[in-house]
Design a protein around this motif. Structure first.
Motif, PDB file in Angstrom:
ATOM      1  N   PRO A   1      29.343  41.326  38.942  1.00 53.09           N
ATOM      2  CA  PRO A   1      30.280  42.542  38.896  1.00 53.09           C
ATOM      3  C   PRO A   1      30.840  42.578  37.349  1.00 53.09           C
ATOM      4  CG  PRO A   1      31.224  41.113  40.255  1.00 53.09           C
ATOM      5  CD  PRO A   1      30.052  40.721  40.174  1.00 53.09           C
ATOM      6  N   SER A   2      30.986  43.665  36.972  1.00 53.93           N
ATOM      7  CA  SER A   2      31.354  43.726  35.510  1.00 53.93           C
ATOM      8  C   SER A   2      32.885  43.801  35.472  1.00 53.93           C
ATOM      9  CB  SER A   2      30.662  44.843  34.600  1.00 53.93           C
ATOM     10  OG  SER A   2      31.417  45.915  35.220  1.00 53.93           O
ATOM     11  N   VAL A   3      33.547  43.170  34.230  1.00 53.71           N
ATOM     12  CA  VAL A   3      34.913  43.482  34.068  1.00 53.71           C
ATOM     13  C   VAL A   3      35.334  44.763  34.003  1.00 53.71           C
ATOM     14  CG1 VAL A   3      36.775  42.917  32.197  1.00 53.71           C
ATOM     15  CG2 VAL A   3      34.770  41.545  32.515  1.00 53.71           C
ATOM     16  N   LEU A   4      34.588  46.156  33.708  1.00 48.32           N
ATOM     17  CA  LEU A   4      34.884  47.342  33.764  1.00 48.32           C
ATOM     18  C   LEU A   4      35.320  47.758  35.231  1.00 48.32           C
ATOM     19  CD1 LEU A   4      35.076  49.888  32.579  1.00 48.32           C
ATOM     20  CD2 LEU A   4      32.674  50.507  32.991  1.00 48.32           C
TER      21      LEU A   4
ATOM     22  N   LEU B   1      36.603  45.590  37.476  1.00 45.00           N
ATOM     23  CA  LEU B   1      38.065  44.923  37.727  1.00 45.00           C
ATOM     24  C   LEU B   1      39.319  45.943  37.210  1.00 45.00           C
ATOM     25  CD1 LEU B   1      39.601  42.780  38.894  1.00 45.00           C
ATOM     26  CD2 LEU B   1      39.018  41.691  36.531  1.00 45.00           C
ATOM     27  N   VAL B   2      38.775  46.209  35.891  1.00 46.06           N
ATOM     28  CA  VAL B   2      39.944  47.055  35.421  1.00 46.06           C
ATOM     29  C   VAL B   2      40.196  48.594  35.954  1.00 46.06           C
ATOM     30  CG1 VAL B   2      40.421  48.326  33.077  1.00 46.06           C
ATOM     31  CG2 VAL B   2      39.516  46.124  33.046  1.00 46.06           C
ATOM     32  N   ALA B   3      39.023  49.058  36.486  1.00 45.96           N
ATOM     33  CA  ALA B   3      39.107  50.542  37.279  1.00 45.96           C
ATOM     34  C   ALA B   3      39.768  50.137  38.364  1.00 45.96           C
ATOM     35  CB  ALA B   3      37.706  51.070  37.294  1.00 45.96           C
ATOM     36  N   GLY B   4      39.602  49.125  38.965  1.00 45.48           N
ATOM     37  CA  GLY B   4      40.212  48.885  40.312  1.00 45.48           C
ATOM     38  C   GLY B   4      41.821  48.503  40.150  1.00 45.48           C
ATOM     39  N   LEU B   5      42.061  47.802  39.111  1.00 43.14           N
ATOM     40  CA  LEU B   5      43.454  47.549  38.836  1.00 43.14           C
ATOM     41  C   LEU B   5      44.283  49.050  38.380  1.00 43.14           C
ATOM     42  CD1 LEU B   5      43.269  44.234  36.755  1.00 43.14           C
ATOM     43  CD2 LEU B   5      44.176  44.641  39.258  1.00 43.14           C
ATOM     44  N   LEU B   6      43.437  49.810  37.755  1.00 39.03           N
ATOM     45  CA  LEU B   6      44.197  51.140  37.385  1.00 39.03           C
ATOM     46  C   LEU B   6      44.379  52.015  38.613  1.00 39.03           C
ATOM     47  CD1 LEU B   6      42.301  51.792  33.961  1.00 39.03           C
ATOM     48  CD2 LEU B   6      44.715  51.293  34.353  1.00 39.03           C
ATOM     49  N   ALA B   7      43.323  52.014  39.458  1.00 41.03           N
ATOM     50  CA  ALA B   7      43.332  52.706  40.766  1.00 41.03           C
ATOM     51  C   ALA B   7      44.474  52.281  41.694  1.00 41.03           C
ATOM     52  CB  ALA B   7      42.204  52.666  41.585  1.00 41.03           C
ATOM     53  N   LEU B   8      44.623  50.856  41.540  1.00 38.04           N
ATOM     54  CA  LEU B   8      45.728  50.245  42.552  1.00 38.04           C
ATOM     55  C   LEU B   8      47.097  50.701  41.996  1.00 38.04           C
ATOM     56  CD1 LEU B   8      46.466  48.453  44.730  1.00 38.04           C
ATOM     57  CD2 LEU B   8      46.551  46.447  43.368  1.00 38.04           C
TER      58      LEU B   8
END
Length: 66
Positions: free
Chosen positions: A40-43, A45-52
């Protein structure tokens, strides 16, 4: 219990040809990056944190208005 004066001797059992071939094929002078291994890419992870974070803000606003 191991004696503090004990020693270990390691003997290489590989044939000399295999070691010589590996040395010739190895190139440690390259500045290339490692290839993508398909993880999985870092993108993501960032998208998941923003959604959270966005979900937390929405839930916090709903609780204040109720």
């Amino acid at each position: 219990m191991v004696s503090p004066t004990a020693s270990v001797t390691v003997t290489n059992t590989f044939p000399d040809e295999a070691v010589a071939e590996d040395d010739e094929e190895r190139d440690n002078t390259s500045d290339d990056w490692l290839p993508n291994a398909g993880g999985p890419s870092v993108l993501i992870l960032v998208a998941g944190l923003l959604a959270l974070a966005f979900g937390t803000v929405l839930v916090g606003r709903r609780r204040r208005q109720a």
